[in-house]
Scaffold this active site. Structure first.
Site, PDB file in Angstrom:
ATOM      1  N   ASP A  91     -25.943  -7.401  -8.713  1.00 19.75           N
ATOM      2  CA  ASP A  91     -27.269  -7.359  -9.341  1.00 19.75           C
ATOM      3  C   ASP A  91     -28.115  -8.545  -8.886  1.00 19.75           C
ATOM      4  O   ASP A  91     -29.283  -8.394  -8.491  1.00 19.75           O
ATOM      5  CB  ASP A  91     -27.146  -7.384 -10.866  1.00 19.75           C
ATOM      6  CG  ASP A  91     -26.447  -6.153 -11.429  1.00 19.75           C
ATOM      7  OD1 ASP A  91     -27.142  -5.235 -11.871  1.00 19.75           O
ATOM      8  OD2 ASP A  91     -25.203  -6.125 -11.411  1.00 19.75           O
ATOM      9  N   THR A 179     -25.439  -0.049 -13.688  1.00 23.19           N
ATOM     10  CA  THR A 179     -24.346  -0.982 -13.391  1.00 23.19           C
ATOM     11  C   THR A 179     -23.013  -0.464 -13.917  1.00 23.19           C
ATOM     12  O   THR A 179     -21.966  -0.691 -13.303  1.00 23.19           O
ATOM     13  CB  THR A 179     -24.651  -2.370 -13.976  1.00 23.19           C
ATOM     14  OG1 THR A 179     -25.877  -2.866 -13.404  1.00 23.19           O
ATOM     15  CG2 THR A 179     -23.542  -3.355 -13.673  1.00 23.19           C
TER      16      THR A 179
END
Length: 398
Positions: A91, A179
């Site tokens: 990320d 995610t």
């Protein structure tokens, strides 16, 4: 088959379905072209920005693939944010990488993105993030310091820029949408998404999904979806087994369904069909066999919203229903990129009251959107019917 003439070399390829059932035979009209962009540059006002965005997202997807491999043996690279959602070095690495690539040619255009460097510093992830970014950036490895990478992350952070209620040009980035899916096995679909907004209008969008099932004929993996205002939505494979990016662009069209019943729907993982207003009109099934008149098909997809926009833009589903929840804010990066991809593929996106999504309501930061009731994403043909049904339905008990 229709081929767009841009003076480039052309080749027709099979477009293998990603989801089952495959797109309706009514919409099997593909436009395929081999070129750097799938349309002439003079037709695209923001072609330079689009080319940079494509390259940045492609690099970011390769970073994700490499980090995903390393997570198998390095669980310490996964941490949790304050809202208990997982976040990984991918990320932060993606946000830094994309920020660096964009700032090379467009240093004055602000970036609105999800992360900041606080978690990287607090969880001792600086070395890992910097290493991944250096391995993928076009900037010389020796020219990047730890401070450069952390600053690149913070360029998209909450306090990086104040828009002051003025029309603006800015990038919107979702480093990894989904995610939780990223942390699953190879079957978990996640998306890197990047859009450019000019005066409250999304003018281009790029989404990369590294493990979207590809074309078996060239053993490609993943897909890249791009849109430019007035030029359509297009896809091509991210990479084949040799690591080379596929050269074939295929134009996307939304599903051709004109009847709500028996259409294919996507919903949020946190929702049940019974929690949505259309459940008073239709029952949901997950298979297309033996559908009754008042049935719809619920398409299993992934965590995150952008993948569902891809599913609608590519004709794999006709509708994506997103219900707003009072206890959660809706982030611009979860939707902006997908919105232009659906629009340019022939679909429509509004809130549940039929109003356009306004990216400027969050006047100072442009990070939050406020759709009435939720967001309705459709193939366009069904939109009016769905709005009417949604507005007339008795709100389900929450």
């Amino acid at each position: 088959m229709h081929i767009l003439n841009t003076g480039a070399r052309y080749s027709a390829v099979k477009f293998s379905p990603v989801f089952s059932p495959s797109p309706s035979p009514l919409r099997r009209r593909y436009f395929i072209v081999r070129a750097n962009l799938p349309f002439p540059k003079h037709q695209a006002k923001y072609h330079k920005e689009l080319e940079v965005a494509i390259d940045a997202v492609d690099r970011a997807c390769r970073l994700c693939v490499d980090v995903k491999r390393s997570l198998v043996s390095s669980k310490e690279k996964i941490v949790e944010k304050n809202d208990q959602t997982p976040v990984t070095i991918a990320d932060f690495g993606v946000q830094a990488l994309v920020s660096l690539e964009l700032s090379k040619l467009f240093p004055s255009i602000p970036l609105v993105a999800e992360e900041d460097s606080h978690f990287v510093r607090a969880n001792n992830l600086v070395r890992s993030v910097v290493s991944e970014v250096k391995s993928k950036t076009s900037i010389g490895e020796n020219e990047l310091s730890d401070a450069d990478v952390l600053q690149a992350i913070d360029r998209g952070g909450k306090d990086a820029y104040a828009f002051c209620n003025k029309p603006a040009t800015y990038w919107v980035l979702d480093p990894i949408d989904g995610t939780k899916a990223f942390l699953k096995g190879d079957e978990g679909l996640y998306v890197v998404g990047l859009a450019l907004v000019v005066d409250n209008e999304i003018v281009l969008g790029v989404m990369g999904c590294p493990n979207w099932p590809g074309d078996l004929s060239d053993q490609s993996t993943g897909t890249l979806m791009i849109s430019h205002i007035g030029c359509g939505t297009w896809t091509k494979g991210l990479q084949n087994i040799s690591g080379k990016v596929s050269g074939d662009w295929t134009r996307c069209s939304v599903d051709a369904s004109v009847l709500v019943n028996k259409s294919r729907f996507c919903i949020q993982e946190s929702d049940t069909w019974e929690s949505l207003p259309l459940s008073g009109f239709f029952a949901a099934k997950t298979v297309s066999d033996d559908l009754q008149h008042d049935d719809i098909i619920l398409v299993p997809t992934c965590n995150g919203s952008l993948c569902k926009y891809m599913v609608v833009a590519s004709g794999r589903a006709a509708v994506f229903l997103f219900r707003a929840k009072t206890q959660r804010t809706i982030k611009a990066w979860d939707h902006a990129i997908g919105m232009i991809c659906v629009h340019e593929a022939g679909g429509k996106v509004t809130d549940w009251e039929g109003d356009e999504i306004n990216l400027e309501e969050d006047q100072s930061e442009r990070r939050v959107i406020f759709p009435g009731g939720g967001i309705l994403v459709s193939n366009g043909s069904l939109h009016s019917q769905l709005l009417e049904m949604t507005s007339s339905a008795t709100p389900p008990a929450l």
